[in-house]
Design an enzyme around this catalytic site. Sequence first.
Site, PDB file in Angstrom:
ATOM      1  N   ASP A  85       0.849  -1.196   0.000  1.00  0.00           N
ATOM      2  CA  ASP A  85       0.000   0.000   0.000  1.00  0.00           C
ATOM      3  C   ASP A  85       0.883   1.245   0.000  1.00  0.00           C
ATOM      4  O   ASP A  85       1.747   1.406   0.866  1.00  0.00           O
ATOM      5  CB  ASP A  85      -0.888  -0.030   1.253  1.00  0.00           C
ATOM      6  CG  ASP A  85      -2.019   0.970   1.198  1.00  0.00           C
ATOM      7  OD1 ASP A  85      -2.382   1.407   0.090  1.00  0.00           O
ATOM      8  OD2 ASP A  85      -2.561   1.300   2.276  1.00  0.00           O
ATOM      9  N   ASP A 107       2.927   4.872  -5.578  1.00  0.00           N
ATOM     10  CA  ASP A 107       2.236   6.146  -5.359  1.00  0.00           C
ATOM     11  C   ASP A 107       3.131   7.304  -5.802  1.00  0.00           C
ATOM     12  O   ASP A 107       3.951   7.808  -5.046  1.00  0.00           O
ATOM     13  CB  ASP A 107       1.867   6.295  -3.883  1.00  0.00           C
ATOM     14  CG  ASP A 107       1.035   7.538  -3.622  1.00  0.00           C
ATOM     15  OD1 ASP A 107       0.795   8.308  -4.574  1.00  0.00           O
ATOM     16  OD2 ASP A 107       0.625   7.745  -2.460  1.00  0.00           O
ATOM     17  N   GLU A 137      -1.876   6.010  -8.593  1.00  0.00           N
ATOM     18  CA  GLU A 137      -2.769   7.036  -8.045  1.00  0.00           C
ATOM     19  C   GLU A 137      -2.503   8.379  -8.708  1.00  0.00           C
ATOM     20  O   GLU A 137      -1.363   8.708  -9.045  1.00  0.00           O
ATOM     21  CB  GLU A 137      -2.576   7.170  -6.525  1.00  0.00           C
ATOM     22  CG  GLU A 137      -3.501   8.203  -5.892  1.00  0.00           C
ATOM     23  CD  GLU A 137      -3.424   8.236  -4.367  1.00  0.00           C
ATOM     24  OE1 GLU A 137      -3.880   9.230  -3.786  1.00  0.00           O
ATOM     25  OE2 GLU A 137      -2.907   7.277  -3.773  1.00  0.00           O
ATOM     26  N   HIS A 183      -7.747   9.679   4.139  1.00  0.00           N
ATOM     27  CA  HIS A 183      -7.196   8.658   5.018  1.00  0.00           C
ATOM     28  C   HIS A 183      -7.476   9.060   6.460  1.00  0.00           C
ATOM     29  O   HIS A 183      -7.350  10.227   6.815  1.00  0.00           O
ATOM     30  CB  HIS A 183      -5.685   8.529   4.815  1.00  0.00           C
ATOM     31  CG  HIS A 183      -5.300   8.004   3.458  1.00  0.00           C
ATOM     32  ND1 HIS A 183      -4.464   8.675   2.612  1.00  0.00           N
ATOM     33  CD2 HIS A 183      -5.652   6.859   2.825  1.00  0.00           C
ATOM     34  CE1 HIS A 183      -4.305   7.961   1.498  1.00  0.00           C
ATOM     35  NE2 HIS A 183      -5.020   6.865   1.604  1.00  0.00           N
ATOM     36  N   GLY A 184      -7.833   8.080   7.285  1.00  0.00           N
ATOM     37  CA  GLY A 184      -8.101   8.382   8.691  1.00  0.00           C
ATOM     38  C   GLY A 184      -9.535   8.840   8.890  1.00  0.00           C
ATOM     39  O   GLY A 184     -10.343   8.876   7.964  1.00  0.00           O
ATOM     40  N   HIS A 211      -9.712   4.906  -1.853  1.00  0.00           N
ATOM     41  CA  HIS A 211      -8.917   4.988  -0.633  1.00  0.00           C
ATOM     42  C   HIS A 211      -9.732   5.685   0.456  1.00  0.00           C
ATOM     43  O   HIS A 211     -10.652   6.444   0.173  1.00  0.00           O
ATOM     44  CB  HIS A 211      -7.616   5.758  -0.885  1.00  0.00           C
ATOM     45  CG  HIS A 211      -6.587   4.970  -1.607  1.00  0.00           C
ATOM     46  ND1 HIS A 211      -5.367   4.628  -1.041  1.00  0.00           N
ATOM     47  CD2 HIS A 211      -6.581   4.417  -2.849  1.00  0.00           C
ATOM     48  CE1 HIS A 211      -4.673   3.917  -1.906  1.00  0.00           C
ATOM     49  NE2 HIS A 211      -5.378   3.784  -3.006  1.00  0.00           N
ATOM     50  N   ASN A 233     -10.409   0.478   0.207  1.00  0.00           N
ATOM     51  CA  ASN A 233      -9.396   0.306   1.248  1.00  0.00           C
ATOM     52  C   ASN A 233      -9.949   0.678   2.625  1.00  0.00           C
ATOM     53  O   ASN A 233     -10.536   1.749   2.787  1.00  0.00           O
ATOM     54  CB  ASN A 233      -8.181   1.187   0.954  1.00  0.00           C
ATOM     55  CG  ASN A 233      -7.427   0.766  -0.286  1.00  0.00           C
ATOM     56  OD1 ASN A 233      -7.823  -0.143  -1.010  1.00  0.00           O
ATOM     57  ND2 ASN A 233      -6.321   1.428  -0.549  1.00  0.00           N
TER      58      ASN A 233
END
Length: 287
Positions: A85, A107, A137, A183-184, A211, A233
Site C-alpha cells: 500500500d 504512489d 494514483e 485517510h483516517g 482509498h 481500502n
Amino acid sequence: MPLVSMTEMLKTAQKNQYAVGQFNLNNMEFTQAILQAAEEEKSPVICGVSEGAARYMGGFETVVTLVKALMKEYNVTVPVAIHLDHGSSFENCMKAMKAGFTSVMIDGSHHPLEYNIEMTKRVVDAAHAIGVSVEAELGRVGGQEDDLVVSEAEEAYAIPAECKELVEQTGVDCFAAALGSVHGPYKGEPNLSFTRMEEIQQLVDVPFVLHGGTGIPTEDVKKAIRYGHAKVNVNTESQMSSAAKVREVLAEQPNQYDPRKYLGPARDAIKETVKFKMQEFGSSNQA
C-alpha cells in the site's frame, strides 16, 4: 490456496458490481482476523501492507511468511492477495515483489504527471513480467495513513484527462483517483465528487480503487461501486474497533496483564468489522 494478484479478482468484481476490500495488516492479530473473516464470508480479500507496517512487523518477507502460514493453518480457500500500500519508490516495490507480494501500489501522486507516468511504467514492466498486479494514483487523498500525510492545503482532485493519460501510458491494473475521500477519520461529512467520478469512468477502462473507505456512508460506497470502483481500502475502522475493545477489556479488568486476554477480543472485533465491510461491499459469497 496460493496467493494471487489482484487483477482477476478486481476485473470480476467490476463486472459483477461489487468491490473487494483491502484490509490493512498491522500485526499478527489483524492478519488472523482478516483471513478468518474472508474465509467465513467466502470473500476474496486483499491484505494491504504499508511500508511502515511492514517495518513494524519485521519486514516484507516476515509478512508474506506470516500470511502463508496462517492461510495454511486456517485452511483458507478464498483468493488472497498481498498488496504493498502506497509504495514510495521503484526500489521498495521491487523489494516487496522479491519477498513474495503479489500486488504493489506505486504512489507517484505527489510528483508531476510525467514523472508519475515514468515511475509507474517502470514498476508495471517489472511487475507484469512476474505476474504481479500494479495500482497507481493521481490527485492527493487527504489525511494521514501510516507514513503518508497530506494536509488540507495539499489535497487535490484527480483531473480526468490526466487519469486517462496515466492509465493508457502505463498499463496499470487498477487506479486510484483522489475524489474527496480521506485517510483516517473524517473531520466532517465525506464529500465524494460523483460527477468527476463518472467523467473518469467514461475515459478509463480499468477497475477503480477507493482509498479512505472508513466513514463513507454505505449508499455512497455502493454508488462508487456502480461508477467502477472494484477495490475499497479500509484500515482506520479496523484500528478503531480494535482499540475500543482493548480499552473496554482493560477498563473492566484493570489488573489484566496477559496480552492474549485483551488482544484476543481485539482480534474478534477486527474480524467483525471486516465481515461487515465485506457484506457492505458485496464481496461475501463471491469466492
